[in-house]
Design a protein around this motif. Structure first.
Motif, PDB file in Angstrom:
ATOM      1  N   GLU A  36       0.831  -1.206   0.000  1.00 11.22           N
ATOM      2  CA  GLU A  36       0.000   0.000   0.000  1.00 11.22           C
ATOM      3  C   GLU A  36       0.867   1.259   0.000  1.00 11.22           C
ATOM      4  O   GLU A  36       0.563   2.238  -0.689  1.00 11.22           O
ATOM      5  N   GLU A  40       0.648   4.131  -2.891  1.00 13.73           N
ATOM      6  CA  GLU A  40       0.391   5.529  -2.577  1.00 13.73           C
ATOM      7  C   GLU A  40       1.501   6.431  -3.089  1.00 13.73           C
ATOM      8  O   GLU A  40       1.238   7.493  -3.658  1.00 13.73           O
ATOM      9  N   LYS A  44       1.090   9.412  -5.950  1.00 14.20           N
ATOM     10  CA  LYS A  44       1.517  10.788  -5.718  1.00 14.20           C
ATOM     11  C   LYS A  44       2.533  11.232  -6.757  1.00 14.20           C
ATOM     12  O   LYS A  44       2.525  12.378  -7.200  1.00 14.20           O
TER      13      LYS A  44
END
Length: 47
Positions: A36, A40, A44
């Motif tokens: 995860e 993420e 970004k």
């Protein structure tokens, strides 16, 4: 033989490693939490 490590935290990988595709590349991580984190970070970075 070179030991494989998690792409996120450098923890030694075992038979329970999880493969995650990040930026078209498959990397291995030690747990879902690290998977995860990479997802993420990738989201970004591509934004």
């Amino acid at each position: 033989m070179k030991e494989k490590t998690c792409a996120a935290c450098d923890y030694a990988l075992d038979e329970n490693a999880i493969e995650v595709t990040i930026g078209g590349r498959v990397v291995e991580v030690c747990c879902e939490e690290c998977a995860e984190k990479l997802r993420e970070a990738s989201a970004k970075g591509s934004a």
